[in-house]
Design an enzyme around this catalytic site. Structure first.
Site, PDB file in Angstrom:
ATOM      1  CE  LYS A  35    -105.704  -4.396 -12.307  1.00  0.00           C
ATOM      2  NZ  LYS A  35    -106.567  -4.411 -13.493  1.00  0.00           N
ATOM      3  CB  THR A  36    -107.568   1.785  -9.904  1.00  0.00           C
ATOM      4  OG1 THR A  36    -106.462   1.245 -10.632  1.00  0.00           O
ATOM      5  CG2 THR A  36    -107.172   3.113  -9.297  1.00  0.00           C
ATOM      6  CG  ASP A 220    -103.381   0.616  -8.760  1.00  0.00           C
ATOM      7  OD1 ASP A 220    -103.590  -0.531  -9.196  1.00  0.00           O
ATOM      8  OD2 ASP A 220    -103.995   1.627  -9.181  1.00  0.00           O
ATOM      9  CD  GLU A 221    -101.146  -0.013 -13.017  1.00  0.00           C
ATOM     10  OE1 GLU A 221    -100.784  -1.095 -13.538  1.00  0.00           O
ATOM     11  OE2 GLU A 221    -101.930   0.780 -13.568  1.00  0.00           O
ATOM     12  CD  GLN A 251    -103.441  -3.726 -17.464  1.00  0.00           C
ATOM     13  OE1 GLN A 251    -103.318  -2.551 -17.750  1.00  0.00           O
ATOM     14  NE2 GLN A 251    -104.411  -4.170 -16.672  1.00  0.00           N
ATOM     15  NE  ARG A 607    -105.079   0.994 -20.671  1.00  0.00           N
ATOM     16  CZ  ARG A 607    -105.435   0.501 -19.480  1.00  0.00           C
ATOM     17  NH1 ARG A 607    -105.803   1.282 -18.505  1.00  0.00           N
ATOM     18  NH2 ARG A 607    -105.433  -0.803 -19.281  1.00  0.00           N
TER      19      ARG A 607
HETATM   20  P1  ATP Z   1    -106.467  -1.121 -15.242  1.00  0.00           P
HETATM   21  O1  ATP Z   1    -106.033  -2.551 -15.230  1.00  0.00           O
HETATM   22  O2  ATP Z   1    -106.501  -0.585 -16.619  1.00  0.00           O
HETATM   23  O3  ATP Z   1    -105.705  -0.288 -14.275  1.00  0.00           O
HETATM   24  P2  ATP Z   1    -108.575  -1.326 -13.297  1.00  0.00           P
HETATM   25  O4  ATP Z   1    -108.763  -2.769 -13.054  1.00  0.00           O
HETATM   26  O5  ATP Z   1    -107.800  -0.572 -12.309  1.00  0.00           O
HETATM   27  O6  ATP Z   1    -107.993  -1.115 -14.770  1.00  0.00           O
HETATM   28  P3  ATP Z   1    -110.565   0.682 -12.905  1.00  0.00           P
HETATM   29  O7  ATP Z   1    -109.853   1.779 -13.564  1.00  0.00           O
HETATM   30  O8  ATP Z   1    -110.621   0.650 -11.437  1.00  0.00           O
HETATM   31  O9  ATP Z   1    -110.016  -0.704 -13.459  1.00  0.00           O
HETATM   32  O10 ATP Z   1    -112.053   0.587 -13.445  1.00  0.00           O
HETATM   33  C1  ATP Z   1    -112.342   0.665 -14.833  1.00  0.00           C
HETATM   34  C2  ATP Z   1    -113.620   1.441 -15.068  1.00  0.00           C
HETATM   35  O11 ATP Z   1    -114.739   0.684 -14.642  1.00  0.00           O
HETATM   36  C3  ATP Z   1    -113.672   2.727 -14.301  1.00  0.00           C
HETATM   37  O12 ATP Z   1    -114.321   3.692 -15.072  1.00  0.00           O
HETATM   38  C4  ATP Z   1    -114.493   2.354 -13.086  1.00  0.00           C
HETATM   39  O13 ATP Z   1    -115.131   3.473 -12.516  1.00  0.00           O
HETATM   40  C5  ATP Z   1    -115.479   1.393 -13.678  1.00  0.00           C
HETATM   41  N1  ATP Z   1    -116.025   0.411 -12.700  1.00  0.00           N
HETATM   42  C6  ATP Z   1    -115.313  -0.465 -11.987  1.00  0.00           C
HETATM   43  N2  ATP Z   1    -116.091  -1.229 -11.219  1.00  0.00           N
HETATM   44  C7  ATP Z   1    -117.366  -0.817 -11.444  1.00  0.00           C
HETATM   45  C8  ATP Z   1    -118.651  -1.211 -10.949  1.00  0.00           C
HETATM   46  N3  ATP Z   1    -118.794  -2.194 -10.063  1.00  0.00           N
HETATM   47  N4  ATP Z   1    -119.736  -0.555 -11.421  1.00  0.00           N
HETATM   48  C9  ATP Z   1    -119.591   0.442 -12.332  1.00  0.00           C
HETATM   49  N5  ATP Z   1    -118.414   0.853 -12.835  1.00  0.00           N
HETATM   50  C10 ATP Z   1    -117.312   0.233 -12.403  1.00  0.00           C
HETATM   51 MG    MG Z   2    -106.010   0.525 -12.456  1.00  0.00          MG
END
Ligand code: ATP
Ligand code: MG
Length: 722
Positions: A35-36, A220-221, A251, A607
């Site tokens: 997402k981020t 975000d969030e 979350q 995490r």
């Molecule tokens: P959270 O809910 O904990 O905030 P999130 O959904 O924001 O998580 P991110 O932090 O954006 O998730 O991504 C999680 C990890 O996966 C990061 O290390 C990111 O770089 C990696 N990642 C995300 N998408 C891809 C992709 N398409 N290919 C490779 N790595 C990815």
């Molecule tokens: Mg995130």
């Protein structure tokens, strides 16, 4: 132009979100699904492909740390600094808006941010001035209530007290507190948001200005926004801006602070966004992901998501039961040691816990082992006494009406200004409706104080005036140095405190000067017309806790589960997995709170990228008393086939499982392994080993204060406590 790097390493759903052409977007997806990442790529996409000015984008994140990372990621993707791009927390952004339009917002130009501790003190002061019973109106509780009303957008005049005398008095306290803040030019955290909301709501020109400026608002969030924040988003977005919102209902962990997960469904209803689901997790091993999914499945009323990974199955999740909190810390640090010896970095390891107080034992053990660490939260840099003292001088120079700053340092270092004199100044200030500083000045000039007091107060006022003159043309670092030197705080601490403590304080003051020297004012603040001093003071109030430790140093990360949101680490420990601690005691008393604790558990587990440990102690000092604990219910929600009980150090123990352990070796003597005992001299401890029998029976006890000791049972005269 080649923009493929903006879309490489994104899956189809992520790409769809990044490149969405019209309307609003809601990305609802589980932890670690990107997402981020999607939000960051979208910002870069809008700038590079749609040629939007960075100035027309507003991105909101949850912490200043996250904002900083986001900015640098965008910079990397674009290959240039996205100057003019507003990325920040709600509080940071509102602060900037209020600074730019302080007059229209009804604030003095030099208004100061009141942090949570200052707010508490000020509310206590108000309650005392009103001569109310502090037992009946506890300041902490009033603080919570006032913030709650503000978060709901309510001023004192909007509160319905139903002629209930108690409620009416509470409203009076709120009103008096507000008056006080207004007089002193102080703005608390909730006020930053409420004031901005009112400004944009009531001032057509300002509202139009921001609605015209921001073509895109990205958040975000989103699941942890409160009512006021959502209202702000709607105001800023107006009819034109496109919203890009990402979040995860599983979350949502700030309900206790007024966050409304319902904002997600409200947003879906109010804006009719394109819904995009991300289902692939890129962060964790299959084992970690599956276990986390299983735990969260015990909650009802979820929006429901699928989350899968192509990642490795990975190691089992390890559960360790320690006899005591000390042993728990020893265990954790020993595993960190293993990690380092196997070539891992310290920053890759995070110890997460439910409450700040838990950090102490881990700090102790890490120190003993010489492993560098960094604690987020807790006693934050900008919350330390010496830092607050020095900053109060600076605040007073900046804004003489800042009463909390005046109160804090009027007699620090001691200059013979007693509580009676201060009370007199307060009285005068109140009756004239002016600040303490102004009242003091007037009393000194009029000779209204005793000769001695007048002299002392006069000296203090001179000191501030002198600082004001000395620093008018100075840079921030110089200014800070002048304050530390002129106020001579170091001598004061040295006089009063143990040498090592005073030394730490001095070091911190030096660090503060360095922080001021190296402070880089955000360009966006400068463009908004803020002075570097105003930016610095705001940062100190808003970013407390994010400045601690040597940033560049490789250290183990210690933080609460709450502050781990959004982050990821190869090695994660969740410590204190005990009923009453986690889930927290309070959560069993209020409906809905248990689900929130479970979401917090989900946040913690997700995490972890590679290795996850869950630990608990069978006895712990909690809420001031030592007692036997029960393993957290969340442990029993883990799929058994994915977990592994780590063998305890003592091999006598029977059975696995999560029930309280009972040893067999000492059973006949009435001292089971793990039982809590009390000794006349050594105090309270836990039985960790038993040897021999009859008159020769010896027990090893891990005493909370005295440490581990072997005692002969027949002489020890132990008392069983559990
Ligand atoms: P959270 O809910 O904990 O905030 P999130 O959904 O924001 O998580 P991110 O932090 O954006 O998730 O991504 C999680 C990890 O996966 C990061 O290390 C990111 O770089 C990696 N990642 C995300 N998408 C891809 C992709 N398409 N290919 C490779 N790595 C990815
Ligand atoms: Mg995130």
């Amino acid at each position: 132009m080649d923009v493929s790097h903006l879309l490489d390493e994104l899956n189809d759903a992520q790409r769809e979100a990044v490149t969405a052409e019209d309307g609003h977007v809601l990305v609802l997806a589980g932890a670690g699904s990107g997402k981020t990442r999607v939000l960051v790529h979208r910002i870069a996409w809008l700038i590079q492909v749609h040629h939007l000015s960075p100035m027309s984008l507003l991105a909101v994140t949850f912490t200043n740390k996250a904002a900083g990372e986001m900015r640098s990621r965008v910079g990397q993707l674009l290959g240039l600094r996205p100057d003019g791009l507003w990325i920040g927390t709600f509080h940071g952004i509102c602060h900037r808006i209020l600074r730019m339009h302080s007059k229209e917002a009804g604030l003095p130009e030099t208004f100061q941010i009141l942090d949570s501790e200052d707010q508490y003190r000020l509310i206590r002061r108000v309650i005392r001035d009103m001569e109310l019973d502090e037992g009946e109106y506890p300041a902490r509780q009033m603080q919570g209530l006032i913030n709650y009303h503000k978060d709901e957008g309510r001023r004192p005049e909007n509160i319905e007290a139903f002629d209930n005398p108690h409620a009416l008095t509470q409203v009076d306290i709120y009103r008096n507190y507000e008056d006080y803040c207004r007089r002193s030019g102080l703005v608390d955290f909730a006020e930053l948001l409420l004031r901005t909301l009112e400004l944009l709501r009531d001032n057509d020109a300002r509202r139009k200005q921001y609605q015209d400026r921001f073509g895109h608002v990205l958040i975000d969030e989103f699941q942890d926004t409160n009512k006021l924040q959502y209202a702000l988003v709607r105001l800023i977005a107006g009819q034109r801006a496109r919203l890009f919102v990402v979040g995860d209902d599983d979350q949502s962990i700030y309900g206790w602070r007024g966050a409304r997960v319902e904002n997600v469904s409200d947003f879906a209803r109010d804006f009719d966004p394109a819904m995009i689901r991300l289902e692939q997790n890129y962060r964790s091993t299959a084992t970690i992901l599956e276990a986390a999914n299983r735990v969260i499945s015990h909650n009802d009323e979820r929006m429901g998501k699928n989350l899968w990974t192509e990642g490795q199955q990975g190691e089992p999740i390890r559960v360790f039961s320690a006899f005591s909190a000390e042993e728990e810390a020893e265990f954790v640090v020993a595993r960190i040691r293993d990690w380092l010896e196997a070539g891992g970095a310290a920053t890759e390891a995070a110890v997460l816990y439910r409450s700040n107080a838990q950090s102490r034992l881990f700090e102790h053990q890490l120190l003993a082992e010489g492993i560098p660490y960094r604690v987020y939260g807790g006693q934050r840099f900008f919350e330390r006494a010496e830092i607050k003292d020095a900053m109060s001088y600076l605040r007073l120079v900046h804004n003489g009406d800042d009463d909390p700053a005046f109160e804090r340092v009027v007699n620090v270092p001691a200059r013979g200004i007693g509580e009676r004199t201060v009370a007199g100044i307060r009285e005068q200030a109140r009756s004239d409706g002016q600040s303490l500083f102004a009242a003091a000045r007037q009393m000194v000039t009029a000779g209204a104080l005793s000769a001695r007091a007048g002299n002392a107060v006069g000296q203090f006022l001179d000191l501030i005036d002198r600082l004001d003159e000395r620093t008018r043309e100075a840079g921030l670092g110089e200014m800070m140095a002048a304050v530390v030197e002129t106020a001579d705080l170091a001598t004061w601490y040295r006089k009063r405190e143990a040498p090592d403590r005073a030394e730490t304080r001095e070091e911190n003051l030096t660090e503060l000067i360095r922080a001021a020297e190296t402070f880089a004012q955000p360009l966006e603040d400068e463009q908004a017309g803020l002075s570097p001093l105003a930016s610095f003071l705001a940062q100190a109030a808003l970013e407390a806790g994010e400045h601690q430790g040597e940033k560049w140093q490789d250290c183990v990360q210690l933080m609460t589960l709450h502050s781990a949101k959004g982050l990821e680490f190869p090695l994660v420990f969740m410590a204190g997995m005990e009923e009453g601690l986690f889930p927290h005691q309070k959560s069993t008393e209020e409906p809905g709170r248990l689900s929130e604790e479970r979401r917090l558990c989900y946040v913690g587990m997700t995490r972890a990228m590679q290795r996850l440990y869950l630990t608990y102690a069978e006895s712990r000092q909690l809420y001031g008393r030592t007692g036997t604990t029960y393993p957290s219910r969340f442990l029993s929600e883990l799929p058994e086939e994915l977990t592994e009980m780590v063998r305890p150090r003592i091999q006598h123990a029977t059975g696995g499982g999560f029930g309280p352990r009972s040893g067999d070796a000492g059973a006949g003597l009435g001292f089971d392994l793990g039982s809590t005992v009390s000794h006349e001299r050594f105090g309270i401890g836990t039985v960790v080993n038993v040897e021999g029998s009859g008159d020769n029976a010896r027990v090893q006890i891990n005493f909370e204060q005295a440490g581990p000791k072997w005692l002969v049972l027949s002489y020890a005269n132990l008392e069983r406590l559990d």
